[in-house]
Design a protein around this motif. Structure first.
Motif: not given
Lengths: 325, 266
Positions: A233-245, A247-261
């Motif tokens: 019952r969770g959510a999927v996130g991604a690193s910048r490498a994965a969103t930059d490539a 593979w998945v939408p930018a809104s999934w990004q966790v990190g400095q330019t993405g979301k803080t979780v």
């Protein structure tokens, strides 16, 4: 005496989570210095938010209604807040560190000749001084900044501060603020909004986050992460490498330019742990790392780890989780 | 179209933890022998500018405020293909807060000539500030869009993709415009060709001091800082990672699930 102006938001009569966190921070700071909390509501029409804001710690609610305030537009928001701050003369102005706050805060600071500090983790009074804490160097350090003069405009990093506690029946003063806003202020125009599909829980609210990175080598394996996330019952996130490539939408990004979780459980799959990623997830209670490289920096922040290829590990892990949950 | 890209030279942020040292006096990171890089999103901004030039012609200028050694960052940008670079290097200016830095960069941009487009990185790789784009827009009196992943020119206007919490917005604005750039699959920084690196090494980089820019003294330098760093701490992470053993990957996977259950996390 530190008066704190807070830009608030709500859905109907209910303040948003970001707003509750801002009000919590503002109330604590004002209490420490016998100051007041002044909540600003911007909109095209009156909202039923006032009572909820009083209950959550606002002493004053400054309502500004204008047809141009129908939804966020940077130029108009900056002009409106500049006028309101000019009248209310707060020492500290707090905004959420979201797509609106990070655009508005520096511009507002410039117009008010104020200081600006972003991604604040804590704000507190120290006698007459006001201190702001924030990460620097991708979370390698926590800096404490002290205001040399007021006002200071600060954005508060979501999900890092305790929300306001509600006190039913608490009241305050409601003030309608008249603004002078012209259509000619508007210099940028949103012509299309595209919302990326969110299945299940929103990333920033999720109790469990399963994230994938460069090690997944493509978009396909994210299906497995989604299966695991759904199961827990969770959510999927991604690193910048994965969103930059892509593979998945930018809104999934966790990190400095993405979301803080800061979920209870963060599972990093094929993520090496670049500082920019760590900055967005080290507040998680339990961190699990699955990576082929035993020297990957992610193991320095993880509580539990498996060294190995996710392809061999995930199916069995998912199977066992199904059995246990 | 003329684009000016503001870049910052920083110590490589991806160094291992044990090489990260703070100067106890200035409370800034100690350089030591560590390598210097252009802050990551500034590189994405350079790439965006170069692609716009390739599509529509024009000129790309790199601008940097930094130590004298930051000429290296300008040379890297020249190696990537920008047409010209300018460095502002004057020790007292480096102590400025972000509002002061924006004042310096705005004055330098006015000296170069206000272009159609000013780009910055969305977030700086060292302090993590993400204020330079909007501050510069205000200092120059220009419109601003933040956290932009793509820039297109359509009918003489800018059409940019702005990343927001739940997706993105397409934003239209007239030039001149300031945009802060974040990374995207469309703006992965290009590798420099050896011959371009050699050519860049020979190029002159005009370097300006405070006196060359007609700055307002009260806005720059340490004395003008509206916020001051009182202290910096390095959070002690309990770096005890419990590595789960097992003969096979499957066995390790099972142990992980059981351990998480034991800890009542799942």
């Amino acid at each position: 005496m530190t008066d704190v102006l807070v830009l608030v938001e709500g859905q109907g009569s209910v303040p948003t989570q970001n707003t509750l966190e801002l009000l919590g921070a503002a109330r604590r700071l004002a209490d420490a210095t016998q100051g007041q909390v002044k909540a600003v509501v911007l909109g095209a029409a009156p909202t039923p938010l006032t009572a909820g804001l009083f209950a959550c710690g606002a002493d004053q609610v400054l309502r500004a209604e204008h047809p141009l305030l129908d939804g966020y537009q940077g130029d108009v928001y900056v002009a409106a807040l500049t006028q309101i701050a000019g009248q209310a003369e707060p020492q500290v102005i707090l905004l959420a560190d979201d797509s609106c706050g990070k655009e508005v805060a520096p511009r507002l600071a410039h117009r008010l000749n104020a200081g600006v500090v972003t991604e604040v983790l804590a704000v507190e009074g120290d006698g007459p001084a006001v201190l702001f804490r924030r990460q620097m160097y991708g979370g390698r350090t926590i800096a404490t900044l002290v205001a040399q003069r007021f006002p200071v405009v600060a954005t508060v990093k979501p999900r890092t501060m305790a929300p306001a506690s509600e006190l039913a029946g608490r009241t305050g003063e409601e003030i309608a603020v008249a603004l002078t806003l012209e259509t000619s202020l508007v210099r940028t125009k949103v012509i299309q909004k595209v919302a990326e599909e969110v299945r299940g829980v929103k990333l920033e609210n999720a109790r469990v986050v399963v994230s994938g990175g460069r090690g997944l080598k493509g978009p396909e394996p994210f299906k497995q992460l989604e299966e695991l996330a759904q199961l827990l019952r969770g959510a999927v996130g991604a690193s910048r490498a994965a969103t930059d490539a892509g593979w998945v939408p930018a809104s999934w990004q966790v990190g400095q330019t993405g979301k803080t979780v800061s979920p209870d459980l963060y599972i990093a799959v094929g993520i090496s742990g670049a500082t920019q990623h760590l900055a967005g997830m080290t507040g998680s209670k339990t961190i699990v790392a699955i990576n082929t490289d035993p020297d990957a920096p992610i193991f320095k922040v993880a509580h539990l780890g498996i060294v190995g290829d996710y392809k061999a590990i995930l199916p069995k892990f998912i199977e066992k989780c199904k059995e246990l949950t | 179209m003329h684009t000016i890209v503001c870049i910052k030279q920083i110590i490589d942020p991806e160094i291992p933890a044990d090489q990260f040292k703070l100067d106890p006096n200035s409370m800034r990171q100690l350089r030591g022998g560590l390598s210097l890089v252009i802050s990551a999103y500034d590189q994405n901004a350079l790439e965006v500018a170069l692609q716009l030039r390739e599509k529509g012609g024009g000129k790309v200028t790199a601008l940097c405020l930094g130590e004298s050694g930051a000429v290296g960052a300008i040379k890297s940008a020249l190696g990537m293909g920008v047409d010209e670079g300018f460095l502002v290097s004057d020790q007292p200016l480096l102590e400025s807060d972000p509002c002061g830095v924006a004042h310096v960069l705005a004055k330098a941009i006015q000296k170069i000539g206000v272009p159609d487009l000013v780009l910055t990185g969305g977030v700086s790789g060292d302090t993590g500030d993400k204020v330079m784009g909007p501050l510069l827009a205000e200092a120059l009196g220009l419109p601003c869009v933040t956290f932009v992943s793509k820039v297109e020119v359509k009918d003489g206007k800018a059409l940019v993709r702005r990343i927001v919490e739940d997706g993105y917005e397409l934003v239209e604005a007239a030039f001149p415009l300031v945009a802060s750039i974040i990374s995207d699959d469309s703006n992965v920084p290009r590798y420099s060709k050896l011959k371009d690196i050699m050519a860049a090494a020979k190029k002159q980089v005009p370097t300006w001091k405070a006196a060359d820019l007609g700055l307002e003294e009260a806005r720059v330098g340490a004395g003008a800082a509206r916020l001051q760093v009182r202290d910096v701490s390095v959070p002690q992470r309990e770096s005890k990672c419990e590595i789960l053993d097992g003969e096979t990957p499957e066995e390790r996977a099972e142990r992980l699930a059981l351990r998480l259950r034991e800890l009542k996390v799942i």
